[in-house]
Design an enzyme around this catalytic site. Structure first.
Site, PDB file in Angstrom:
ATOM      1  CD  GLU A  56      -8.818   1.134   7.371  1.00 45.08           C
ATOM      2  OE1 GLU A  56      -8.858   0.174   8.160  1.00 45.08           O
ATOM      3  OE2 GLU A  56      -8.102   2.137   7.554  1.00 45.08           O
ATOM      4  CG  ASN A  61      -9.268  -1.100  11.606  1.00 40.93           C
ATOM      5  OD1 ASN A  61      -8.319  -1.782  11.227  1.00 40.93           O
ATOM      6  ND2 ASN A  61      -9.732  -0.077  10.908  1.00 40.93           N
ATOM      7  CG  ASP A 117      -0.354  -0.589   2.468  1.00 46.20           C
ATOM      8  OD1 ASP A 117       0.884  -0.556   2.585  1.00 46.20           O
ATOM      9  OD2 ASP A 117      -1.099  -1.073   3.333  1.00 46.20           O
ATOM     10  CG  HIS A 165      -6.166  -2.132   8.533  1.00 45.00           C
ATOM     11  ND1 HIS A 165      -6.260  -0.855   9.038  1.00 45.00           N
ATOM     12  CD2 HIS A 165      -4.848  -2.454   8.637  1.00 45.00           C
ATOM     13  CE1 HIS A 165      -5.066  -0.439   9.416  1.00 45.00           C
ATOM     14  NE2 HIS A 165      -4.194  -1.386   9.194  1.00 45.00           N
TER      15      HIS A 165
HETATM   16  C1  F6R Z   1       1.106  -1.506   6.136  1.00 42.85           C
HETATM   17  C2  F6R Z   1      -0.082  -2.331   6.227  1.00 42.85           C
HETATM   18  C3  F6R Z   1      -0.944  -2.313   7.439  1.00 42.85           C
HETATM   19  C4  F6R Z   1      -0.162  -2.563   8.718  1.00 42.85           C
HETATM   20  C5  F6R Z   1      -1.103  -2.430   9.919  1.00 42.85           C
HETATM   21  C6  F6R Z   1      -0.376  -2.656  11.227  1.00 42.85           C
HETATM   22  O1  F6R Z   1       1.742  -1.714   4.891  1.00 42.85           O
HETATM   23  O2  F6R Z   1      -0.373  -2.995   5.307  1.00 42.85           O
HETATM   24  O3  F6R Z   1      -1.936  -3.287   7.313  1.00 42.85           O
HETATM   25  O4  F6R Z   1       0.406  -3.833   8.682  1.00 42.85           O
HETATM   26  O5  F6R Z   1      -1.673  -1.167   9.926  1.00 42.85           O
HETATM   27  O6  F6R Z   1       0.522  -1.614  11.427  1.00 42.85           O
HETATM   28  P1  F6R Z   1       1.628  -1.701  12.555  1.00 42.85           P
HETATM   29  O7  F6R Z   1       2.506  -2.825  12.177  1.00 42.85           O
HETATM   30  O8  F6R Z   1       2.358  -0.389  12.483  1.00 42.85           O
HETATM   31  O9  F6R Z   1       0.911  -1.931  13.820  1.00 42.85           O
END
Ligand code: F6R
Length: 261
Positions: free
Chosen positions: A143, A136, A67, A138
């Site tokens: 989302e 959440n 992403d 995702h």
């Molecule tokens: C980032 C991504 C997100 C993160 C998620 C957890 O490329 O795809 O799904 O893996 O937001 O983020 P952290 O690891 O910072 O808790």
């Protein structure tokens, strides 16, 4: 789905790195799916150590990011292109031209998403996709209520995600509202998925992903559809799971050919 409850938070990254390294050793030009955020940093650090000590060569790997934010100025240190350059490309000595990130600054974002899917289709499938999970539920930036059939597209970040990611910016206002993300169907195309999560803040999302119903309200539950998904978590992230004894028993009794520790 295989659930591995690691002995320590440090062990989460080490185990996941071994899984990724196995794939790279089998195929020098493997296609690796990269996640950003805090969760995979220990994986990249361990792979970088192996590269530095001559145990692993990542120079011919191909890589695709999950992403990217929309609307950050090019070169912004928190754009995922820059984060991946800093945390992955340089320490793992990847070849920059073989690393792809969705173009969040494209004038035509829909065309950029189509181009990304085309590049993935030409190069892929992804051999191993590294994932984290949002508090959440995702994965990528899919989302809650994201379609299981979704492909790379623009999404609006949930307020919870913006708040969680504000730690990387000087204020919440600086966190972009939109992003480009591989879709759930794109992620499920990978041959293998390895998701890591650490800490109690992830416990509820992990429990819903692993043991809850498959529902777009928890996009991570899409992993239940994947034939080769491994979830590696620490004890805090595992604290809301009900079948922990079974996961430990199952891991302790893995056949040798399935081991990666
Ligand atoms: C980032 C991504 C997100 C993160 C998620 C957890 O490329 O795809 O799904 O893996 O937001 O983020 P952290 O690891 O910072 O808790």
């Amino acid at each position: 789905m295989q659930v591995v409850i690691a002995e320590s938070t440090t062990q989460v990254g080490l185990l996941a790195a071994r899984k990724v390294a196995q794939v790279i050793r089998r195929r020098a030009d493997a296609v690796i799916g990269l996640a950003t955020g805090s969760s995979p940093l220990a994986i990249y650090a361990e792979l970088a150590r192996q590269v530095a000590e001559g145990e692993l060569d990542c120079s011919t790997l191909r890589a695709f990011a999950l992403d990217e934010y929309v609307g950050l100025p090019p070169g912004h240190p928190e754009s995922y292109r820059q984060v991946i350059q800093r945390e992955v490309v340089e320490p793992l000595r990847l070849t920059p031209g073989l690393v792809h990130v969705p173009d969040g600054s494209a004038a035509d974002v829909a065309a950029a998403c189509t181009a990304y899917e085309q590049k993935l289709a030409q190069t892929g499938p992804v051999d191993i996709q590294i994932l984290g999970i949002g508090s959440n539920g995702h994965i990528g930036f899919n989302e809650p209520t994201s379609s299981f059939a979704s492909r790379t597209r623009i999404k609006t970040l949930a307020p919870k995600t913006r708040a969680d990611n504000a730690r990387f910016f000087s204020s919440l206002d600086e966190v972009p509202i939109h992003c480009l993300t591989q879709g759930l169907a794109t992620i499920l195309d990978a041959r293998e998925l390895v998701l890591v999560a650490q800490g109690a803040k992830k416990a509820e999302a992990v429990a819903k992903m692993v043991e809850g119903p498959v529902t777009s309200m928890c996009p991570g539950s899409a992993l239940q559809f994947h034939p080769n998904a491994t979830v590696i978590i620490d004890a805090d992230a595992a604290s809301r799971l009900t079948l922990t004894e079974y996961y430990r028993y199952s891991y302790d009794n893995l056949p040798d050919w399935q081991r990666f520790d």
